[in-house]
Design a protein around this motif. Structure first.
Motif, PDB file in Angstrom:
ATOM      1  N   GLY A 172       0.800  -1.219   0.000  1.00 17.37           N
ATOM      2  CA  GLY A 172       0.000   0.000   0.000  1.00 17.37           C
ATOM      3  C   GLY A 172       0.834   1.270   0.000  1.00 17.37           C
ATOM      4  N   TYR A 173       2.141   1.133  -0.142  1.00 16.73           N
ATOM      5  CA  TYR A 173       3.045   2.297  -0.167  1.00 16.73           C
ATOM      6  C   TYR A 173       3.324   2.716  -1.607  1.00 16.73           C
ATOM      7  N   ASN A 174       3.328   4.032  -1.847  1.00 19.38           N
ATOM      8  CA  ASN A 174       3.846   4.541  -3.123  1.00 19.38           C
ATOM      9  C   ASN A 174       4.311   5.983  -2.944  1.00 19.38           C
ATOM     10  N   ASP A 175       4.694   6.624  -4.032  1.00 18.10           N
ATOM     11  CA  ASP A 175       5.279   7.962  -3.951  1.00 18.10           C
ATOM     12  C   ASP A 175       4.274   9.096  -4.141  1.00 18.10           C
ATOM     13  N   VAL A 176       2.996   8.792  -4.216  1.00 20.20           N
ATOM     14  CA  VAL A 176       1.981   9.854  -4.282  1.00 20.20           C
ATOM     15  C   VAL A 176       2.089  10.705  -3.017  1.00 20.20           C
ATOM     16  N   LEU A 177       2.149  12.025  -3.174  1.00 23.15           N
ATOM     17  CA  LEU A 177       2.389  12.968  -2.077  1.00 23.15           C
ATOM     18  C   LEU A 177       3.760  12.781  -1.445  1.00 23.15           C
ATOM     19  N   GLY A 178       4.635  12.137  -2.180  1.00 25.89           N
ATOM     20  CA  GLY A 178       5.998  11.994  -1.687  1.00 25.89           C
ATOM     21  C   GLY A 178       6.254  10.760  -0.851  1.00 25.89           C
ATOM     22  N   SER A 190      -6.856   8.881   0.423  1.00 27.82           N
ATOM     23  CA  SER A 190      -6.146   9.488   1.553  1.00 27.82           C
ATOM     24  C   SER A 190      -5.009   8.593   2.029  1.00 27.82           C
ATOM     25  N   LYS A 191      -4.049   9.242   2.661  1.00 32.40           N
ATOM     26  CA  LYS A 191      -3.001   8.542   3.389  1.00 32.40           C
ATOM     27  C   LYS A 191      -3.097   9.016   4.837  1.00 32.40           C
ATOM     28  N   ASN A 224       9.651   9.921   8.634  1.00 34.78           N
ATOM     29  CA  ASN A 224       9.927  11.295   8.210  1.00 34.78           C
ATOM     30  C   ASN A 224       8.782  11.857   7.364  1.00 34.78           C
ATOM     31  N   TRP A 225       8.187  11.022   6.535  1.00 32.96           N
ATOM     32  CA  TRP A 225       7.055  11.465   5.717  1.00 32.96           C
ATOM     33  C   TRP A 225       5.865  11.837   6.613  1.00 32.96           C
TER      34      TRP A 225
END
Length: 378
Positions: A172-178, A190-191, A224-225
């Motif tokens: 469920g992880y990706n780089d959308v919104l960093g 949403s995240k 950190n994110w």
């Protein structure tokens, strides 16, 4: 001796005797108080929520309050409540090493398991009745508990379960919104802190168990994110960030602060960098006034159980018990005012669902441990 002197001596004796009785009352009822509450409450949950005929737990006691979702009546509990009971079982096994409580719950949860790609994980409802959705946080809570158990018992099956939950959450992880992990599979709106905070914990616990740096790198990336995207100026955490426009849902719930507070404690233990301990102390301070300033629980019992995990872990490095004692005031208020004649905790209508009852079971198990460890003194 005159009558007046005899009278005064009698009054003095009665006053001393009375003070002794008061002193006894202040100490004796406190002995093993939370352990006794735990035992009676554990029995009340099993009596009222466990359905022997089916072998499943009920989500609520009153059939009229059971959830209908997509036109389907859910008689039994959804997975989240079993996550709560699973962690509570781990805490009770700490108190009673001969107790076998976690394994039966893991078997019960097997009915919710869906092996579908990209990675196997638990759905929110019983597969053979009507498959539900797979939430990343539900699976993370299972991973956290399994890895807690591994740290305690060193059973390979617990480590394997933690690894399985790590693998599922990372799908469920990706780089959308960093960066960051979505809340549930198939939903990209949403995240949430509730799927990233516990994700950090799973990764950190996997690192502690294996010393594989990949897990620490993952933990720091998500940590950190989450701090960059979801932390409030006060050091608490907002609920989620919307992927459409980067706007925030600023609801502030105790469990979101709890996972990130405990993440800082783990990072301090792993790295030795005091900045993480300082951050944990700051969060504890902010959360104490925000969540427990009025001596009552601000949100659900299970949410508060997760914050208590952070407070209890922090106690290893900060011996000030004010966070534990501040929480205790809210707990005592609930014990004194929110229980019914069945020994369950009340809701506005009827009784709380199994998630909240399970959260309180964990809280009581943790306070029984703190009580035994003599950590309830100012």
């Amino acid at each position: 001796m005159t009558i007046n002197k005899r009278y005064l001596l009698t009054l003095l004796f009665l006053a001393i005797f009375s003070n002794c009785l008061v002193a006894q009352k202040k100490t004796k009822p406190g002995a093993h108080y939370y352990n006794k509450e735990l035992k009676s409450f554990q029995s009340a949950i099993e009596k009222n929520f466990y359905d022997k005929a089916s072998g499943y737990y009920l989500i609520v006691v009153d059939p009229a309050q059971r959830e209908t979702k997509n036109g389907y009546l859910r008689e039994y509990t959804y997975l989240w409540a079993l996550c709560a009971l699973y962690q509570a079982a781990n805490e009770i096994e700490k108190l009673e090493p001969k107790a076998v409580l976690m394994e039966p719950l893991l078997k019960n949860m097997a009915a919710y398991y869906n092996p579908a790609p990209p990675k196997g994980g638990y759905t929110d409802y019983i597969m053979k009745l009507q498959p539900g959705e797979r939430y990343y946080d539900d699976n993370q809570w299972i991973g956290i508990t399994a890895l807690d158990a591994y740290a305690r018992k060193k059973q390979k099956s617990d480590l394997a379960k933690g690894k399985e939950m790590y693998d599922f959450m990372m799908s469920g992880y990706n780089d959308v919104l960093g960066g960051g992990i979505y809340w549930k599979e198939g939903s990209t709106s949403s995240k949430n802190t509730c799927s990233n905070g516990p994700g950090v914990l799973v990764a950190l616990q996997m690192y502690q168990a294996t010393k594989n740096k990949m897990y620490l790198d993952t933990a720091l990336k998500i940590f950190n994110w989450t701090n960059a995207k979801l932390q409030s100026p006060e050091g608490l955490y907002y609920d989620n960030i919307r992927t459409k426009d980067g706007s925030l849902d600023k609801a502030t719930l105790s469990y979101n602060t709890g996972t990130m507070l405990e993440s800082n404690v783990y990072l301090y233990e792993i790295t030795g960098d005091k900045k993480y301990l300082d951050a944990a102390n700051k969060m504890a301070e902010s959360s104490l006034s925000f969540f427990y300033g009025n001596g009552k629980f601000r949100d659900g019992y299970w949410f508060n159980a997760v914050l208590l995990r952070g407070y209890q872990h922090l106690l290893k490095h900060n011996k000030d018990t004010k966070y534990i004692l501040g929480f205790k005031k809210a707990l005592d208020h609930a014990l004194n005012t929110e229980k019914n004649e069945q020994g369950l905790f009340k809701a506005k209508e009827g009784v709380q669902n199994l998630v909240e009852q399970g959260g309180m079971l964990e809280i009581l198990a943790r306070y029984a441990w703190l009580e035994r460890s003599n950590n309830l003194q100012p």
